[in-house]
Design a protein around this motif. Structure first.
Motif, mmCIF file in Angstrom:
data_model
loop_
_atom_site.group_PDB
_atom_site.id
_atom_site.type_symbol
_atom_site.label_atom_id
_atom_site.label_comp_id
_atom_site.label_asym_id
_atom_site.label_seq_id
_atom_site.Cartn_x
_atom_site.Cartn_y
_atom_site.Cartn_z
ATOM 1 N N ILE A 266 -26.294 -32.994 16.006
ATOM 2 C CA ILE A 266 -27.553 -32.881 15.546
ATOM 3 C C ILE A 266 -28.431 -33.775 15.716
ATOM 4 N N GLY A 267 -27.901 -35.080 15.274
ATOM 5 C CA GLY A 267 -28.690 -36.286 15.404
ATOM 6 C C GLY A 267 -29.242 -36.454 16.913
ATOM 7 N N GLN A 268 -28.278 -36.316 18.011
ATOM 8 C CA GLN A 268 -28.628 -36.520 19.340
ATOM 9 C C GLN A 268 -29.493 -35.500 19.908
ATOM 10 N N ASN A 269 -29.242 -34.227 19.441
ATOM 11 C CA ASN A 269 -30.276 -33.146 20.191
ATOM 12 C C ASN A 269 -31.525 -33.234 19.323
ATOM 13 N N VAL A 270 -31.821 -33.509 18.193
ATOM 14 C CA VAL A 270 -33.192 -33.746 17.562
ATOM 15 C C VAL A 270 -33.638 -34.948 18.025
ATOM 16 N N SER A 271 -33.099 -35.916 18.324
ATOM 17 C CA SER A 271 -33.883 -37.043 18.793
ATOM 18 C C SER A 271 -34.031 -36.934 20.389
ATOM 19 N N SER A 272 -33.668 -36.331 21.094
ATOM 20 C CA SER A 272 -33.810 -35.788 22.651
ATOM 21 C C SER A 272 -35.029 -35.065 22.525
ATOM 22 N N VAL A 273 -35.544 -34.337 21.363
ATOM 23 C CA VAL A 273 -36.443 -33.449 21.211
ATOM 24 C C VAL A 273 -37.808 -34.432 21.237
ATOM 25 N N PHE A 274 -37.690 -35.508 20.470
ATOM 26 C CA PHE A 274 -38.637 -36.356 20.364
ATOM 27 C C PHE A 274 -38.646 -37.515 21.124
ATOM 28 N N THR A 275 -37.959 -37.699 22.322
ATOM 29 C CA THR A 275 -37.817 -38.848 23.114
ATOM 30 C C THR A 275 -39.053 -39.471 23.475
ATOM 31 N N SER A 276 -40.133 -38.562 23.776
ATOM 32 C CA SER A 276 -41.494 -39.121 24.056
ATOM 33 C C SER A 276 -42.020 -40.096 23.302
ATOM 34 N N GLY A 277 -41.817 -39.791 22.015
ATOM 35 C CA GLY A 277 -42.204 -40.786 21.031
ATOM 36 C C GLY A 277 -41.514 -42.052 21.081
ATOM 37 N N GLY A 278 -40.243 -42.115 21.280
ATOM 38 C CA GLY A 278 -39.409 -43.308 21.342
ATOM 39 C C GLY A 278 -38.939 -43.992 20.393
#
Length: 427
Positions: free
Chosen positions: A131-143
């Motif tokens: 869950i952590g890796q997938n959710v963070s990938s959705v908001f990668t543009s924010g960095g």
């Protein structure tokens, strides 16, 4: 991963039909591990990975049959003893822990239950990492949103709140939602895989390794073992059937079907992305609104069904905390029901905090899942069934069957040692 507790789908007074049992088996087996299979095929090669998944499926099915045979033999012995005594007792359905105690006494039960808890813990941590890796990938543009931040800042408060719900039946709809979202995610990935293969305009296997090296084979097998969740639910699933004589054929259909899906999904994912295949295949999907929606929906559903994964852990921890005659039991009785509820909630939150902390230090979902599969899951799925079968059936088994049991026992021990040594040597 499923556990040796009563699934919500198994509750009820009437026995399950073969179709319902087939669905229950699939629900108890299939989990988030399927989304990491393409990475296992990339590591091992498409041919070696396919052989590893097929072998894991066949071995899992055989060892499930060993558990059933052990249970049948123990019931037969129990019936004979009751006949000699001239009376009959009510015989409960055996659990995995019961088999351990029947074979090796209290130590057998403690070791079996400890292995189940470690397996559930590994699966729970893998869920948090996923869950952590997938959710963070959705908001990668924010960095700014790392997987550890997702786990600690978002997941931990939600799971602490959901831990107050103690009824599995109340959580059952979330489990069904998670299964539906997993199917949606798998369908989305397959659609993207096929589009890439068609648009690529090349032979599907061109540039894709069939055998990527000796180390990749145990990695793929360990990951496949992790994907065949729900092993310790075998006895409960069989007991839920109205006509138990049909369980073995239903089990064969379920394992064969799941294995076929795993093979197709793993091969398609690896052929589509090649060496760029990530340890969670959804991270390879294009960064658009539709795939982001799939990722978020999948993660929400998994977060809501996470308490079901945690239930057997909480159950055993609480049984030890409130053991009859213990200090905590006496203290809570003196303080009223409010103190007992407070201790229960505090213990659940403490377990969640510990697992969340562990998840923050897990570097990659794929490597962690393979490690759990090759160590704890291999012990639970291969070593213990073979050991129980040798102990219960023993001399009544044919020499060939005893040889196979010893083979599974030694293989499971060597495989678990290899998985453990691999992690130690790499760190």
């Amino acid at each position: 991963m499923a556990a040796e507790a009563k699934l919500p789908l198994l509750e009820g007074g009437r026995g399950a039909t073969p179709a319902q049992t087939l669905g229950n088996i699939v629900v108890s087996i299939v989990g988030t591990g399927v989304l990491g299979l393409p990475y296992a095929f990339r590591t091992a090669g498409w041919l070696a990975g396919g052989l590893g998944v097929a072998a894991a499926g066949a071995a899992t099915f055989y060892c499930m049959l060993l558990l059933l045979e052990c249970r049948d033999k123990l019931r037969e012995q129990e019936t004979e003893e009751e006949g000699e005594q001239g009376h009959q007792h009510h015989r409960c359905n055996y659990t995995y822990g019961d088999l351990g105690e029947k074979c090796f006494g209290p130590i057998g039960r403690y070791f079996t239950e400890a292995t189940i808890i470690l397996s559930q813990t590994g699966g729970s941590v893998a869920y948090l990492v996923f869950i952590g890796q997938n959710v963070s990938s959705v908001f990668t543009s924010g960095g700014q949103l790392s997987p550890a931040t997702v786990v600690l800042a978002l997941l931990l408060p939600v799971q602490a709140t959901l831990s107050f719900i103690r009824s599995l039946s109340s959580l059952a709809p979330f489990s069904i939602l998670a299964d539906a979202c997993t199917v949606l995610a798998v369908a989305t990935v397959v659609k993207e895989d096929l589009q890439l293969l068609v648009e690529g305009g090349r032979a599907p296997f061109a540039g894709r390794s069939a055998f990527a090296g000796l180390w990749g084979v145990p990695f793929a097998f360990g990951f496949a073992v992790f994907c065949f969740e729900g092993f310790c639910m075998t006895l409960a699933l069989e007991a839920s059937m109205s006509n138990r004589s049909k369980f073995r054929s239903v089990l064969l259909q379920a394992i064969a079907g799941v294995t076929a899906v795993y093979l197709c999904f793993g091969v398609c994912g690896y052929l589509a992305y090649g060496d760029a295949t990530k340890d969670i295949i959804t991270l390879n999907l294009p960064n658009n609104w539709s795939t982001a929606a799939v990722k978020v929906a999948l993660c929400i559903a998994l977060a809501l069904t996470f308490p079901i994964m945690m239930h057997p852990i909480h159950e055993i921890v609480e049984a030890r905390l409130f053991a009859p005659g213990g200090w905590l039991r006496k203290h809570c009785r003196g303080g009223g029901g409010g103190v007992e509820r407070a201790v229960l909630h505090a213990s659940r939150v403490a377990v969640l905090v510990a697992l969340s902390a562990i998840a923050c230090f897990v570097p990659a979902f794929g490597s962690f899942a393979s490690f759990v599969g090759s160590t704890v899951c291999a012990t639970l799925s291969f070593v213990l069934p073979a050991l129980f079968h040798l102990r219960v059936v023993g001399a009544a088994a044919s020499p060939c069957q005893r040889a196979v049991d010893w083979g599974f026992l030694l293989f499971g021990l060597v495989f678990a040692a290899h998985g453990l040594s691999t992690v130690v040597l790499r760190h």
